[in-house]
Design a protein around this motif. Structure first.
Motif, PDB file in Angstrom:
ATOM      1  N   MET A   1       0.827  -1.205   0.000  1.00  0.00           N
ATOM      2  CA  MET A   1       0.000   0.000   0.000  1.00  0.00           C
ATOM      3  C   MET A   1       0.866   1.261   0.000  1.00  0.00           C
ATOM      4  O   MET A   1       0.600   2.219  -0.731  1.00  0.00           O
ATOM      5  CB  MET A   1      -0.917  -0.001   1.226  1.00  0.00           C
ATOM      6  CG  MET A   1      -1.877   1.174   1.293  1.00  0.00           C
ATOM      7  SD  MET A   1      -2.878   1.140   2.800  1.00  0.00           S
ATOM      8  CE  MET A   1      -1.655   1.651   4.019  1.00  0.00           C
ATOM      9  N   LEU A   2       1.942   1.254   0.806  1.00  0.00           N
ATOM     10  CA  LEU A   2       2.804   2.430   0.940  1.00  0.00           C
ATOM     11  C   LEU A   2       3.741   2.617  -0.251  1.00  0.00           C
ATOM     12  O   LEU A   2       4.076   3.745  -0.615  1.00  0.00           O
ATOM     13  CB  LEU A   2       3.635   2.322   2.224  1.00  0.00           C
ATOM     14  CG  LEU A   2       2.848   2.399   3.536  1.00  0.00           C
ATOM     15  CD1 LEU A   2       3.760   2.112   4.724  1.00  0.00           C
ATOM     16  CD2 LEU A   2       2.196   3.770   3.701  1.00  0.00           C
ATOM     17  N   THR A   3       4.163   1.520  -0.866  1.00  0.00           N
ATOM     18  CA  THR A   3       5.167   1.620  -1.939  1.00  0.00           C
ATOM     19  C   THR A   3       4.573   1.532  -3.343  1.00  0.00           C
ATOM     20  O   THR A   3       5.264   1.821  -4.319  1.00  0.00           O
ATOM     21  CB  THR A   3       6.236   0.516  -1.787  1.00  0.00           C
ATOM     22  OG1 THR A   3       5.596  -0.773  -1.835  1.00  0.00           O
ATOM     23  CG2 THR A   3       6.986   0.660  -0.483  1.00  0.00           C
ATOM     24  N   ALA A   4       3.300   1.116  -3.454  1.00  0.00           N
ATOM     25  CA  ALA A   4       2.682   1.001  -4.780  1.00  0.00           C
ATOM     26  C   ALA A   4       1.331   1.699  -4.839  1.00  0.00           C
ATOM     27  O   ALA A   4       1.094   2.525  -5.709  1.00  0.00           O
ATOM     28  CB  ALA A   4       2.529  -0.477  -5.164  1.00  0.00           C
ATOM     29  N   GLY A   5       0.449   1.380  -3.896  1.00  0.00           N
ATOM     30  CA  GLY A   5      -0.909   1.908  -3.942  1.00  0.00           C
ATOM     31  C   GLY A   5      -0.968   3.422  -3.829  1.00  0.00           C
ATOM     32  O   GLY A   5      -1.521   4.105  -4.707  1.00  0.00           O
ATOM     33  N   ILE A   6      -0.400   3.970  -2.757  1.00  0.00           N
ATOM     34  CA  ILE A   6      -0.438   5.422  -2.541  1.00  0.00           C
ATOM     35  C   ILE A   6       0.382   6.166  -3.599  1.00  0.00           C
ATOM     36  O   ILE A   6      -0.102   7.157  -4.161  1.00  0.00           O
ATOM     37  CB  ILE A   6       0.014   5.764  -1.105  1.00  0.00           C
ATOM     38  CG1 ILE A   6      -1.035   5.262  -0.108  1.00  0.00           C
ATOM     39  CG2 ILE A   6       0.245   7.261  -0.940  1.00  0.00           C
ATOM     40  CD1 ILE A   6      -0.634   5.380   1.341  1.00  0.00           C
ATOM     41  N   PRO A   7       1.626   5.735  -3.915  1.00  0.00           N
ATOM     42  CA  PRO A   7       2.378   6.438  -4.973  1.00  0.00           C
ATOM     43  C   PRO A   7       1.656   6.454  -6.320  1.00  0.00           C
ATOM     44  O   PRO A   7       1.624   7.486  -6.997  1.00  0.00           O
ATOM     45  CB  PRO A   7       3.683   5.642  -5.058  1.00  0.00           C
ATOM     46  CG  PRO A   7       3.863   5.072  -3.697  1.00  0.00           C
ATOM     47  CD  PRO A   7       2.477   4.730  -3.249  1.00  0.00           C
ATOM     48  N   PHE A   8       1.057   5.328  -6.718  1.00  0.00           N
ATOM     49  CA  PHE A   8       0.349   5.266  -8.003  1.00  0.00           C
ATOM     50  C   PHE A   8      -0.879   6.182  -7.972  1.00  0.00           C
ATOM     51  O   PHE A   8      -1.198   6.864  -8.942  1.00  0.00           O
ATOM     52  CB  PHE A   8      -0.061   3.824  -8.301  1.00  0.00           C
ATOM     53  CG  PHE A   8      -0.215   3.520  -9.777  1.00  0.00           C
ATOM     54  CD1 PHE A   8      -0.487   4.514 -10.700  1.00  0.00           C
ATOM     55  CD2 PHE A   8      -0.101   2.214 -10.241  1.00  0.00           C
ATOM     56  CE1 PHE A   8      -0.638   4.237 -12.054  1.00  0.00           C
ATOM     57  CE2 PHE A   8      -0.246   1.915 -11.594  1.00  0.00           C
ATOM     58  CZ  PHE A   8      -0.521   2.942 -12.496  1.00  0.00           C
ATOM     59  N   MET A   9      -1.592   6.194  -6.839  1.00  0.00           N
ATOM     60  CA  MET A   9      -2.771   7.045  -6.728  1.00  0.00           C
ATOM     61  C   MET A   9      -2.381   8.523  -6.801  1.00  0.00           C
ATOM     62  O   MET A   9      -3.064   9.321  -7.470  1.00  0.00           O
ATOM     63  CB  MET A   9      -3.511   6.757  -5.418  1.00  0.00           C
ATOM     64  CG  MET A   9      -4.895   7.385  -5.348  1.00  0.00           C
ATOM     65  SD  MET A   9      -6.086   6.642  -6.493  1.00  0.00           S
ATOM     66  CE  MET A   9      -6.451   5.100  -5.659  1.00  0.00           C
ATOM     67  N   ILE A  10      -1.288   8.900  -6.145  1.00  0.00           N
ATOM     68  CA  ILE A  10      -0.802  10.280  -6.220  1.00  0.00           C
ATOM     69  C   ILE A  10      -0.469  10.639  -7.668  1.00  0.00           C
ATOM     70  O   ILE A  10      -0.805  11.724  -8.151  1.00  0.00           O
ATOM     71  CB  ILE A  10       0.428  10.479  -5.311  1.00  0.00           C
ATOM     72  CG1 ILE A  10       0.022  10.413  -3.834  1.00  0.00           C
ATOM     73  CG2 ILE A  10       1.118  11.824  -5.597  1.00  0.00           C
ATOM     74  CD1 ILE A  10       1.195  10.440  -2.866  1.00  0.00           C
ATOM     75  N   LEU A  11       0.187   9.715  -8.377  1.00  0.00           N
ATOM     76  CA  LEU A  11       0.551   9.966  -9.777  1.00  0.00           C
ATOM     77  C   LEU A  11      -0.698  10.192 -10.633  1.00  0.00           C
ATOM     78  O   LEU A  11      -0.751  11.157 -11.408  1.00  0.00           O
ATOM     79  CB  LEU A  11       1.359   8.783 -10.325  1.00  0.00           C
ATOM     80  CG  LEU A  11       1.716   8.871 -11.820  1.00  0.00           C
ATOM     81  CD1 LEU A  11       2.670  10.040 -12.064  1.00  0.00           C
ATOM     82  CD2 LEU A  11       2.329   7.563 -12.314  1.00  0.00           C
ATOM     83  N   GLU A  12      -1.697   9.344 -10.500  1.00  0.00           N
ATOM     84  CA  GLU A  12      -2.895   9.478 -11.340  1.00  0.00           C
ATOM     85  C   GLU A  12      -3.688  10.743 -10.976  1.00  0.00           C
ATOM     86  O   GLU A  12      -4.205  11.426 -11.866  1.00  0.00           O
ATOM     87  CB  GLU A  12      -3.762   8.230 -11.225  1.00  0.00           C
ATOM     88  CG  GLU A  12      -3.110   6.997 -11.825  1.00  0.00           C
ATOM     89  CD  GLU A  12      -4.042   6.192 -12.706  1.00  0.00           C
ATOM     90  OE1 GLU A  12      -5.212   6.020 -12.338  1.00  0.00           O
ATOM     91  OE2 GLU A  12      -3.591   5.728 -13.785  1.00  0.00           O
ATOM     92  N   PHE A  13      -3.795  11.055  -9.695  1.00  0.00           N
ATOM     93  CA  PHE A  13      -4.461  12.299  -9.302  1.00  0.00           C
ATOM     94  C   PHE A  13      -3.712  13.507  -9.865  1.00  0.00           C
ATOM     95  O   PHE A  13      -4.327  14.477 -10.314  1.00  0.00           O
ATOM     96  CB  PHE A  13      -4.538  12.406  -7.782  1.00  0.00           C
ATOM     97  CG  PHE A  13      -5.637  11.581  -7.152  1.00  0.00           C
ATOM     98  CD1 PHE A  13      -6.441  10.744  -7.916  1.00  0.00           C
ATOM     99  CD2 PHE A  13      -5.869  11.629  -5.787  1.00  0.00           C
ATOM    100  CE1 PHE A  13      -7.448   9.984  -7.333  1.00  0.00           C
ATOM    101  CE2 PHE A  13      -6.880  10.884  -5.192  1.00  0.00           C
ATOM    102  CZ  PHE A  13      -7.670  10.049  -5.964  1.00  0.00           C
TER     103      PHE A  13
END
Length: 492
Positions: free
Chosen positions: A49-61
């Motif tokens: 979640m910390l290394t893939a989920g949140i970073p990817f979500m920040i990128l798409e937002f």
């Protein structure tokens, strides 16, 4: 024409959470946790979640907010040669929308069945035989007759999506998610509170959360954790790019991403407690071990849990509430999937929302009729496997390679940090460029290798090649053709 905007930050977050929270949170996450070390699974899951989920979500937002467009125009803004990837993502959403809605139709039907437990004592025969009329041939291409009993619930599911997308971001999508999401959480909390006090329920919950720390060293467990994160967050197939494109100019991107991911993962935990509490009670009532009743996917929702509902106190209340929760989770996700396609059409063709929504929902409804035939479940199963395990992971990987390696990722970092209360540093750059890309490479390679080594579901070779790989091939050809046509137009 000015672009629509979300009416409030709460409305956007609830809509984003509504997209991420879907049927997979209820029927996939609990089983994945149980199978991969129980409580110990949360260590790799939290890390993922910390290394893939949140970073990817920040990128798409960030990308959606910066370029104010759906996936095709956004990715074309990054590199005009990659508009095709945006269209490929839109096509993934379009295909998912056409079969995902069928599962919502099943849940709507079961809301009605649950009042009197119409499935009887043999929920397996009822679901596959009486309800779906599944053919004995294990051939997805042999569709058989239309199941007319599913036409009305399918129409209701499409109507809900049509109304939400037709009415727009504020008047439709935001309003319906402000109702559905709080109701969904309240429903699940109520079901947990009722189930937790039943005999054996705590044993079932303990089965899910009991840690097996020996599994932490198993690479398959880490792969399952990252796979669950990528599957559940609605990243990589145009949805979050579309939703973020309607954010106001001043929006806290980093905080919004954290809150969306944390609420989604929190709901998964609640769903796990609800499901395993019910399974624990079922095992206790039948005098069997939990391992004999635990399952996942369609079988869990429409076979195992109806059997558990038969045993519950006040099944005529608990049953409809459970399936209503499934309907709410499904509808909120389906709206976002449809919106991803509609945004792409509006941006590309210059259509207004009413035109794009009417065209897609009409065509989507007609295509989804294929999945309410006698062979519809088999077709859904095969299409879903290739979309989720090959097309979606491939789209995620290519988007990360494009943004992380072919563009100046630090530009996106500065854009997000400029608008946010807290800043993301080098850890975010490292996660996007290395961690997420590396994990996706492993997942995609293993999935493609597995697809070639063994016929998924025992389906015949020609079914696998023509329906599975053929569908992905057609999507790629269409996406590349649109890209070529766009580049030709720009030269004229």
């Amino acid at each position: 024409m000015s672009r629509e905007q979300w009416g409030s930050r709460t409305g956007f977050i609830l809509a984003a959470v509504g997209s991420a929270v879907g049927l997979g949170n209820i029927w996939r996450f609990p089983y994945v946790t149980y199978e991969n070390g129980g409580g110990a699974f949360f260590i790799p899951y939290l890390f993922a979640m910390l290394t893939a989920g949140i970073p990817f979500m920040i990128l798409e937002f960030t990308l959606g907010h910066k370029y104010r467009s759906g996936a095709p125009k956004t990715l074309a803004s990054l590199n005009r040669r990659f508009e095709w990837l945006g269209w490929f993502q839109v096509m993934i959403s379009a295909v998912i929308a056409c079969y995902y809605v069928v599962v919502i139709a099943w849940a709507i039907s079961y809301c009605y069945f649950a009042f009197s437990q119409s499935w009887g004592d043999d929920s397996n025969s009822f679901f596959f035989g009486t309800f779906l009329g599944l053919t004995s041939d294990n051939a997805p291409s042999r569709l058989g007759d239309l199941r007319w009993n599913l036409l009305l619930p399918l129409s209701i599911a499409w109507a809900a999506t049509y109304v939400a997308t037709y009415r727009g971001v504020q008047g439709g999508i935001e309003k319906i998610n402000k109702i559905l999401m709080p109701l969904l959480f309240l429903l699940v909390l109520y079901l947990i509170a009722r189930i937790a006090f039943l005999p054996g329920a705590l044993d079932g919950i303990n089965w899910m959360f009991a840690p097996d720390f020996s599994k932490i060293w198993d690479p398959k467990v880490w792969s399952a954790a990252y796979g669950q994160i990528f599957f559940t967050l609605s990243v990589g197939f145009a949805i979050m790019l579309s939703y973020a494109s309607f954010l106001p100019e001043k929006s806290d991107i980093n905080n919004n991403a954290f809150m969306t991911v944390l609420m989604n993962c929190g709901f998964s935990m609640l769903a796990g407690i609800m499901v395993f509490g019910a399974l624990g009670y079922m095992a206790h009532a039948q005098g069997t071990a939990l391992t004999e009743v635990v399952s996942s996917g369609v079988g869990l929702a429409f076979v195992t849990l109806p059997t558990a509902i038969n045993l519950l106190p006040a099944p005529g209340i608990m049953g409809p509430l459970f399936f209503l929760a499934l309907v709410f989770a499904g509808v909120s996700s389906h709206i976002s999937i449809a919106q991803a396609v509609i945004t792409g059409l509006m941006d590309k063709l210059g259509w207004n929302r009413h035109q794009a929504s009417t065209l897609f929902c009409t065509l989507g409804f007609l295509i989804s009729l294929l999945f309410i035939t006698q062979g519809g479940l088999l077709l859904l199963d095969l299409v879903d496997y290739f979309i989720n395990n090959v097309a979606l992971l491939g789209a995620c990987l290519l988007e990360l390679l494009l943004a992380g390696w072919l563009c100046r990722l630090t530009d996106f970092q500065r854009h997000a940090n400029r608008l946010s209360e807290f800043r993301v540093g080098n850890w975010w750059l490292f996660c996007i460029r290395f961690v997420s890309v590396g994990i996706l490479l492993i997942l995609l390679f293993n999935n493609i290798l597995g697809a070639f080594r063994e016929n998924y579901g025992g389906y015949a070779n020609h079914e696998i090649y023509f329906i599975g790989w053929g569908m992905i091939g057609i999507m790629l050809i269409l996406a590349l053709s649109i890209n070529a046509a766009s580049r030709q137009e720009s030269r004229l």
